[in-house]
Design a protein around this motif. Structure first.
Motif, PDB file in Angstrom:
ATOM      1  N   THR A  86       0.828  -1.211   0.000  1.00  0.00           N
ATOM      2  CA  THR A  86       0.000   0.000   0.000  1.00  0.00           C
ATOM      3  C   THR A  86       0.855   1.250   0.000  1.00  0.00           C
ATOM      4  OG1 THR A  86      -1.818  -1.106   1.161  1.00  0.00           O
ATOM      5  CG2 THR A  86      -1.743   1.299   1.280  1.00  0.00           C
ATOM      6  N   VAL A  87       1.884   1.267   0.839  1.00  0.00           N
ATOM      7  CA  VAL A  87       2.760   2.437   0.919  1.00  0.00           C
ATOM      8  C   VAL A  87       3.470   2.672  -0.406  1.00  0.00           C
ATOM      9  CG1 VAL A  87       4.855   3.347   1.984  1.00  0.00           C
ATOM     10  CG2 VAL A  87       3.100   2.322   3.405  1.00  0.00           C
ATOM     11  N   ASN A  88       3.978   1.611  -1.015  1.00  0.00           N
ATOM     12  CA  ASN A  88       4.674   1.747  -2.304  1.00  0.00           C
ATOM     13  C   ASN A  88       3.749   2.307  -3.376  1.00  0.00           C
ATOM     14  OD1 ASN A  88       7.110   0.781  -1.325  1.00  0.00           O
ATOM     15  ND2 ASN A  88       6.644  -1.347  -1.844  1.00  0.00           N
ATOM     16  N   LEU A  89       2.527   1.804  -3.434  1.00  0.00           N
ATOM     17  CA  LEU A  89       1.572   2.279  -4.442  1.00  0.00           C
ATOM     18  C   LEU A  89       1.134   3.715  -4.150  1.00  0.00           C
ATOM     19  CD1 LEU A  89      -0.660  -0.902  -4.940  1.00  0.00           C
ATOM     20  CD2 LEU A  89       1.052   0.026  -6.512  1.00  0.00           C
ATOM     21  N   TYR A  90       0.933   4.040  -2.880  1.00  0.00           N
ATOM     22  CA  TYR A  90       0.508   5.395  -2.524  1.00  0.00           C
ATOM     23  C   TYR A  90       1.582   6.415  -2.914  1.00  0.00           C
ATOM     24  CZ  TYR A  90      -0.540   9.576   0.104  1.00  0.00           C
ATOM     25  OH  TYR A  90      -0.764  10.895   0.447  1.00  0.00           O
ATOM     26  N   VAL A  91       2.823   6.140  -2.533  1.00  0.00           N
ATOM     27  CA  VAL A  91       3.910   7.075  -2.839  1.00  0.00           C
ATOM     28  C   VAL A  91       4.064   7.233  -4.350  1.00  0.00           C
ATOM     29  CG1 VAL A  91       6.408   7.455  -2.665  1.00  0.00           C
ATOM     30  CG2 VAL A  91       5.137   6.640  -0.683  1.00  0.00           C
ATOM     31  N   SER A  92       3.895   6.144  -5.089  1.00  0.00           N
ATOM     32  CA  SER A  92       3.991   6.209  -6.550  1.00  0.00           C
ATOM     33  C   SER A  92       2.875   7.070  -7.134  1.00  0.00           C
ATOM     34  CB  SER A  92       3.926   4.800  -7.144  1.00  0.00           C
ATOM     35  OG  SER A  92       5.027   4.018  -6.712  1.00  0.00           O
ATOM     36  N   LEU A  93       1.657   6.907  -6.625  1.00  0.00           N
ATOM     37  CA  LEU A  93       0.536   7.718  -7.090  1.00  0.00           C
ATOM     38  C   LEU A  93       0.730   9.193  -6.734  1.00  0.00           C
ATOM     39  CD1 LEU A  93      -2.470   5.370  -6.223  1.00  0.00           C
ATOM     40  CD2 LEU A  93      -1.810   6.151  -8.498  1.00  0.00           C
ATOM     41  N   TYR A  94       1.242   9.434  -5.550  1.00  0.00           N
ATOM     42  CA  TYR A  94       1.515  10.809  -5.095  1.00  0.00           C
ATOM     43  C   TYR A  94       2.509  11.483  -6.035  1.00  0.00           C
ATOM     44  CZ  TYR A  94       3.003  14.550  -1.855  1.00  0.00           C
ATOM     45  OH  TYR A  94       3.305  15.763  -1.270  1.00  0.00           O
ATOM     46  N   ASN A  95       3.612  10.791  -6.309  1.00  0.00           N
ATOM     47  CA  ASN A  95       4.648  11.350  -7.187  1.00  0.00           C
ATOM     48  C   ASN A  95       4.148  11.505  -8.622  1.00  0.00           C
ATOM     49  OD1 ASN A  95       6.646  11.621  -5.216  1.00  0.00           O
ATOM     50  ND2 ASN A  95       7.341   9.513  -5.485  1.00  0.00           N
ATOM     51  N   MET A  96       3.385  10.524  -9.093  1.00  0.00           N
ATOM     52  CA  MET A  96       2.860  10.600 -10.458  1.00  0.00           C
ATOM     53  C   MET A  96       1.916  11.782 -10.614  1.00  0.00           C
ATOM     54  SD  MET A  96       0.731   7.750 -12.674  1.00  0.00           S
ATOM     55  CE  MET A  96       2.157   6.712 -12.988  1.00  0.00           C
ATOM     56  N   PHE A  97       1.032  11.976  -9.642  1.00  0.00           N
ATOM     57  CA  PHE A  97       0.087  13.082  -9.700  1.00  0.00           C
ATOM     58  C   PHE A  97       0.811  14.425  -9.732  1.00  0.00           C
ATOM     59  CE2 PHE A  97      -2.252  16.251  -7.091  1.00  0.00           C
ATOM     60  CZ  PHE A  97      -3.230  16.574  -8.024  1.00  0.00           C
ATOM     61  N   LEU A  98       1.775  14.621  -8.833  1.00  0.00           N
ATOM     62  CA  LEU A  98       2.509  15.887  -8.797  1.00  0.00           C
ATOM     63  C   LEU A  98       3.318  16.104 -10.072  1.00  0.00           C
ATOM     64  CD1 LEU A  98       3.827  16.236  -5.122  1.00  0.00           C
ATOM     65  CD2 LEU A  98       1.909  17.388  -6.221  1.00  0.00           C
ATOM     66  N   SER A  99       3.876  15.029 -10.614  1.00  0.00           N
ATOM     67  CA  SER A  99       4.671  15.141 -11.845  1.00  0.00           C
ATOM     68  C   SER A  99       3.794  15.558 -13.020  1.00  0.00           C
ATOM     69  CB  SER A  99       5.360  13.809 -12.156  1.00  0.00           C
ATOM     70  OG  SER A  99       6.235  13.434 -11.119  1.00  0.00           O
ATOM     71  N   ILE A 100       2.637  14.919 -13.150  1.00  0.00           N
ATOM     72  CA  ILE A 100       1.721  15.248 -14.240  1.00  0.00           C
ATOM     73  C   ILE A 100       1.183  16.671 -14.075  1.00  0.00           C
ATOM     74  CG2 ILE A 100      -0.511  14.688 -15.278  1.00  0.00           C
ATOM     75  CD1 ILE A 100       0.088  11.741 -14.623  1.00  0.00           C
ATOM     76  N   LEU A 101       0.868  17.050 -12.838  1.00  0.00           N
ATOM     77  CA  LEU A 101       0.387  18.407 -12.566  1.00  0.00           C
ATOM     78  C   LEU A 101       1.449  19.430 -12.942  1.00  0.00           C
ATOM     79  CD1 LEU A 101      -1.920  20.104 -11.379  1.00  0.00           C
ATOM     80  CD2 LEU A 101      -0.863  19.825  -9.128  1.00  0.00           C
ATOM     81  N   SER A 102       2.695  19.129 -12.618  1.00  0.00           N
ATOM     82  CA  SER A 102       3.804  20.022 -12.959  1.00  0.00           C
ATOM     83  C   SER A 102       3.967  20.152 -14.474  1.00  0.00           C
ATOM     84  CB  SER A 102       5.104  19.505 -12.339  1.00  0.00           C
ATOM     85  OG  SER A 102       6.206  20.311 -12.721  1.00  0.00           O
ATOM     86  N   LEU A 103       3.877  19.020 -15.184  1.00  0.00           N
ATOM     87  CA  LEU A 103       4.009  19.050 -16.651  1.00  0.00           C
ATOM     88  C   LEU A 103       2.875  19.850 -17.289  1.00  0.00           C
ATOM     89  CD1 LEU A 103       5.063  15.347 -17.310  1.00  0.00           C
ATOM     90  CD2 LEU A 103       6.479  17.389 -17.659  1.00  0.00           C
ATOM     91  N   LEU A 104       1.664  19.690 -16.772  1.00  0.00           N
ATOM     92  CA  LEU A 104       0.530  20.454 -17.301  1.00  0.00           C
ATOM     93  C   LEU A 104       0.715  21.945 -17.047  1.00  0.00           C
ATOM     94  CD1 LEU A 104      -2.463  18.165 -16.217  1.00  0.00           C
ATOM     95  CD2 LEU A 104      -1.554  18.477 -18.530  1.00  0.00           C
ATOM     96  N   GLY A 105       1.232  22.270 -15.857  1.00  0.00           N
ATOM     97  CA  GLY A 105       1.474  23.665 -15.533  1.00  0.00           C
ATOM     98  C   GLY A 105       2.548  24.262 -16.425  1.00  0.00           C
ATOM     99  N   MET A 106       3.629  23.517 -16.658  1.00  0.00           N
ATOM    100  CA  MET A 106       4.707  24.011 -17.514  1.00  0.00           C
ATOM    101  C   MET A 106       4.255  24.151 -18.968  1.00  0.00           C
ATOM    102  SD  MET A 106       8.234  22.337 -16.043  1.00  0.00           S
ATOM    103  CE  MET A 106       7.611  20.687 -15.713  1.00  0.00           C
ATOM    104  N   ALA A 107       3.330  23.295 -19.377  1.00  0.00           N
ATOM    105  CA  ALA A 107       2.800  23.396 -20.730  1.00  0.00           C
ATOM    106  C   ALA A 107       2.043  24.708 -20.926  1.00  0.00           C
ATOM    107  CB  ALA A 107       1.879  22.225 -21.022  1.00  0.00           C
ATOM    108  N   ARG A 108       1.548  25.251 -19.810  1.00  0.00           N
ATOM    109  CA  ARG A 108       0.831  26.544 -19.861  1.00  0.00           C
ATOM    110  C   ARG A 108       1.720  27.700 -19.447  1.00  0.00           C
ATOM    111  NH1 ARG A 108      -4.851  26.790 -16.979  1.00  0.00           N
ATOM    112  NH2 ARG A 108      -3.626  28.513 -16.188  1.00  0.00           N
ATOM    113  N   ASP A 109       3.020  27.417 -19.224  1.00  0.00           N
ATOM    114  CA  ASP A 109       3.965  28.427 -18.749  1.00  0.00           C
ATOM    115  C   ASP A 109       3.568  28.997 -17.399  1.00  0.00           C
ATOM    116  OD1 ASP A 109       5.580  28.233 -20.988  1.00  0.00           O
ATOM    117  OD2 ASP A 109       4.408  29.716 -22.099  1.00  0.00           O
TER     118      ASP A 109
END
Length: 219
Positions: free
Chosen positions: A195-218
């Motif tokens: 559970t911990v491994n999957l949670y941390v992976s989801l946490y990091n994936m969400f923040l990474s995707i959010l960051s990429l979307l934000g950078m795509a909009r400058d």
């Protein structure tokens, strides 16, 4: 002999299914609890946590989770860890919400993360292939990303930030695929650690995707 092998295979399959159910059940609860603490953090206008406090809190709770992984206390440690990570998520979400269309960015990142998790999990469950070869990729990827993050502290390059975010997204996807595969094949029997491994992976994936979307909009 054949009966023994068949019985052993059935027992392994039953154990794997039990671990999978417990893992997904606990993961669902921790995600809800993490969302609750993130909401509390946003409502209380918490500031971004000091990096040293963040690291001490995360690794301290992670250590306790591993220490009590075979005890009911381990479940409490999981909720403490995921609740703490939810608190750290609040200020980040608040910053995005202050941007024009920030709410849609967050929902898009959540949707992509959820679909990615479902797709990777379904592939691991259906194919039942051995993905142990990903261990090497994950190990190398961890050190590459670690050095990239350290470099990013001193070098403010948009290209490097994109590399880090994309790298964490791919790294998290590999961990989700490998962890689910290990459960299915009987290599992981502790649902607390899974559970911990999957949670941390989801946490990091969400923040990474959010960051990429934000950078795509400058943004």
């Amino acid at each position: 002999m054949r009966y023994t092998e068949a019985h052993s295979s059935t027992h392994t399959s039953q154990a794997a299914n039990k671990t999978l159910r417990n893992t997904y059940g606990l993961l669902s609860l921790t995600l809800l609890f993490s969302a609750f603490t993130a909401g509390v953090s946003m409502t209380m206008n918490f500031a971004n946590m000091n990096i040293f406090v963040l690291l001490i809190g995360f690794y301290g709770l992670l250590f306790l989770t591993h220490k009590f992984k075979n005890s009911p206390l381990g479940i409490l440690c999981v909720f403490a860890l995921t609740g703490f990570m939810g608190l750290t998520l609040g200020p980040i979400l608040s910053a995005y919400m202050s941007l024009p269309g920030g709410g849609s960015l967050i929902m898009t990142a959540l949707g992509i993360t959820g679909l990615s998790f479902l797709g990777l999990s379904a592939y691991a469950l259906i194919s039942k292939r051995d993905f142990s070869f990903l261990n090497g990729f994950i190990t190398v990827g961890f050190f590459v990303l670690l050095f990239a993050v350290i470099a990013g502290i001193f070098i403010k390059m948009p290209a490097l930030q994109i590399f880090i975010s994309a790298g964490f997204a791919l790294f998290s996807g590999a961990v989700i695929l490998l962890q689910t595969n290990q459960i299915v094949r009987g290599g992981e029997t502790n649902y607390i650690l899974a559970t911990v491994n999957l949670y941390v992976s989801l946490y990091n994936m969400f923040l990474s995707i959010l960051s990429l979307l934000g950078m795509a909009r400058d943004d």
